[in-house]
Scaffold this motif. Structure first.
Motif, PDB file in Angstrom:
ATOM      1  N   LEU A  82       0.805  -1.219   0.000  1.00  0.00           N
ATOM      2  CA  LEU A  82       0.000   0.000   0.000  1.00  0.00           C
ATOM      3  C   LEU A  82       0.840   1.271   0.000  1.00  0.00           C
ATOM      4  N   SER A  83       2.027   1.221   0.583  1.00  0.00           N
ATOM      5  CA  SER A  83       2.854   2.434   0.680  1.00  0.00           C
ATOM      6  C   SER A  83       3.763   2.635  -0.524  1.00  0.00           C
ATOM      7  N   LYS A  84       3.717   1.721  -1.479  1.00  0.00           N
ATOM      8  CA  LYS A  84       4.548   1.842  -2.672  1.00  0.00           C
ATOM      9  C   LYS A  84       4.211   3.144  -3.410  1.00  0.00           C
ATOM     10  N   GLY A  85       5.229   3.893  -3.744  1.00  0.00           N
ATOM     11  CA  GLY A  85       5.035   5.156  -4.446  1.00  0.00           C
ATOM     12  C   GLY A  85       4.848   6.346  -3.534  1.00  0.00           C
ATOM     13  N   CYS A  86       4.751   6.099  -2.228  1.00  0.00           N
ATOM     14  CA  CYS A  86       4.602   7.213  -1.275  1.00  0.00           C
ATOM     15  C   CYS A  86       5.970   7.824  -0.967  1.00  0.00           C
ATOM     16  N   GLU A  87       5.938   9.088  -0.576  1.00  0.00           N
ATOM     17  CA  GLU A  87       7.170   9.819  -0.302  1.00  0.00           C
ATOM     18  C   GLU A  87       7.365  10.111   1.177  1.00  0.00           C
ATOM     19  N   LYS A  88       6.262  10.161   1.924  1.00  0.00           N
ATOM     20  CA  LYS A  88       6.336  10.463   3.347  1.00  0.00           C
ATOM     21  C   LYS A  88       5.337   9.592   4.109  1.00  0.00           C
ATOM     22  N   ILE A  89       5.745   9.157   5.294  1.00  0.00           N
ATOM     23  CA  ILE A  89       4.868   8.363   6.160  1.00  0.00           C
ATOM     24  C   ILE A  89       4.643   9.122   7.462  1.00  0.00           C
ATOM     25  N   ILE A  90       3.368   9.210   7.866  1.00  0.00           N
ATOM     26  CA  ILE A  90       3.027   9.690   9.207  1.00  0.00           C
ATOM     27  C   ILE A  90       2.342   8.532   9.922  1.00  0.00           C
ATOM     28  N   HIS A  91       3.019   8.000  10.921  1.00  0.00           N
ATOM     29  CA  HIS A  91       2.564   6.799  11.618  1.00  0.00           C
ATOM     30  C   HIS A  91       1.903   7.173  12.949  1.00  0.00           C
ATOM     31  N   GLN A  92       0.576   7.031  12.988  1.00  0.00           N
ATOM     32  CA  GLN A  92      -0.183   7.374  14.187  1.00  0.00           C
ATOM     33  C   GLN A  92      -0.895   6.172  14.799  1.00  0.00           C
ATOM     34  N   ALA A  93      -0.947   5.062  14.080  1.00  0.00           N
ATOM     35  CA  ALA A  93      -1.679   3.889  14.576  1.00  0.00           C
ATOM     36  C   ALA A  93      -1.027   3.329  15.836  1.00  0.00           C
ATOM     37  N   ALA A  94      -1.849   3.037  16.833  1.00  0.00           N
ATOM     38  CA  ALA A  94      -1.352   2.456  18.086  1.00  0.00           C
ATOM     39  C   ALA A  94      -2.541   2.002  18.920  1.00  0.00           C
ATOM     40  N   LEU A  95      -2.263   1.116  19.847  1.00  0.00           N
ATOM     41  CA  LEU A  95      -3.259   0.761  20.849  1.00  0.00           C
ATOM     42  C   LEU A  95      -2.959   1.624  22.067  1.00  0.00           C
ATOM     43  N   GLY A  96      -3.758   2.669  22.250  1.00  0.00           N
ATOM     44  CA  GLY A  96      -3.476   3.657  23.282  1.00  0.00           C
ATOM     45  C   GLY A  96      -4.016   3.282  24.652  1.00  0.00           C
ATOM     46  N   SER A  97      -3.798   4.181  25.612  1.00  0.00           N
ATOM     47  CA  SER A  97      -4.319   4.097  26.972  1.00  0.00           C
ATOM     48  C   SER A  97      -3.412   3.305  27.908  1.00  0.00           C
ATOM     49  N   VAL A  98      -2.962   3.980  28.952  1.00  0.00           N
ATOM     50  CA  VAL A  98      -2.171   3.337  30.004  1.00  0.00           C
ATOM     51  C   VAL A  98      -2.958   2.226  30.694  1.00  0.00           C
TER      52      VAL A  98
END
Length: 339
Positions: A82-98
């Motif tokens: 899916l990221s093929k051809g992309c120039e920049k990645i912003i990675h925000q995915a996570a399982l949050g909450s302490v």
């Protein structure tokens, strides 16, 4: 959303966690700035309503493109595809909450650490040098020093904090080993419109607003003197964009505090929210909150020093805490009235 930084060039962006709170705001900004976006989320915590909103925004900005895929960041081959051809990645995915991480440490590690490495491998496979990723102020752990500066951290107090600290170590290693340009953003209590007010792990600001709108009485953990550096979501968007386009090599492999350099106690926060809603509708009474024991894994006080982000990213908060609280209260109030 105001165009915080006008992008002079059209880039191909790969955004993870797009159905989540912060990433959906980043996508919103990029769409309005006529950018090309490939976005992914597996809806583990994200909301379909955020994707629906982004698709609606994209229809009125035909010079941009927004393509969403229901995909898991831990599926490395899919991320590479899916990221093929992309120039920049912003990675925000996570399982949050302490609290969730204390209950589900293995799930937290799988999503936050294995998922992070998966994204780094996708970037490496497609020769995408710039990756901006969400870290957290939780990496400061039990360090009592205020304000928090990036080079002084303590012992982490939860599995969630551990995953974010591990990510920073991996980011530094990938920067050195593969000549990548990884930049981490240590968020300090980001809040704002479209943040999920529901569920056991809901963030405090939308949760309290939702409870007061329903006529319920919010609960404060501890005696209310606990303080945080609350940071409106537009500031987080600004930081991500600035980190994505900076040419300062000194920023690569580094992590930066993203906050407002303001300290607000939970008692003050509650008072602002309660009085803000009352000013919009006098039928919402000024009420006393309930108090319960301090929550495991939390720290007592937090306040950021953002000098490093100012110097290397040109970051400075656009919206201060009280302004953001007012805007957020008004947003949820209006949303409630639509129902």
């Amino acid at each position: 959303m105001e165009l915080i930084v006008k992008l002079e060039k059209k880039y191909n962006w790969f955004i993870t966690g797009a159905a989540g709170f912060v990433a959906s705001h980043i996508c919103d900004y990029l769409i309005r700035n006529n950018q090309n976006i490939i976005a992914v989320d597996n809806f583990l915590t994200g909301l379909q309503s955020n994707i629906d909103y982004l698709k609606e925004v994209s229809t009125s900005h035909p010079e941009s493109s927004f393509n969403f895929y229901n995909a898991d960041i831990c599926d490395t081959e899919k991320m590479i595809e899916l990221s093929k051809g992309c120039e920049k990645i912003i990675h925000q995915a996570a399982l949050g909450s302490v609290p969730r991480s204390i209950k589900l440490p293995v799930d937290t590690h799988q999503n936050n650490v294995n998922g992070f490495i998966s994204i780094l491998e996708a970037a490496r496979a497609n020769n995408i040098k710039r990756v901006v990723y969400a870290s957290s102020s939780s990496v400061y752990g039990d360090s009592p020093k205020l304000p928090k500066v990036e080079y002084e951290t303590g012992k982490v107090l939860s599995p969630y904090a551990a995953t974010k600290a591990i990510n920073e170590v991996y980011a530094d290693a990938y920067t050195s080993a593969y000549k990548m340009e990884l930049i981490g953003l240590r968020y300090f209590n980001i809040f704002g419109p479209r943040q999920n007010p529901n569920g056991a792990y809901a963030a405090v600001i939308p949760k309290w607003i939702g409870q007061l709108l329903e006529g319920d009485t919010p609960t404060i953990n501890g005696d209310g003197t606990t303080s945080r550096d609350f940071c409106y979501v537009d500031n987080a968007v600004l930081a991500n964009i600035l980190a994505s386009i900076t040419s300062k090599k000194e920023a690569y492999g580094e992590a930066f505090n993203i906050a407002c350099e303001e300290q607000t106690s939970l008692n003050t926060l509650y008072d602002m929210i309660n009085k803000g809603l009352n000013s919009l509708d006098e039928n919402i009474p000024i009420t006393e909150a309930l108090y319960r024991d301090f929550r495991q894994g939390d720290i007592k006080h937090s306040l950021a020093n953002i000098s490093k982000a100012k110097k290397l990213l040109n970051y400075s908060p656009m919206v201060l805490a009280h302004e953001g609280i007012s805007a957020t209260v008004e947003y949820f109030f209006k949303e409630k009235r639509k129902l």
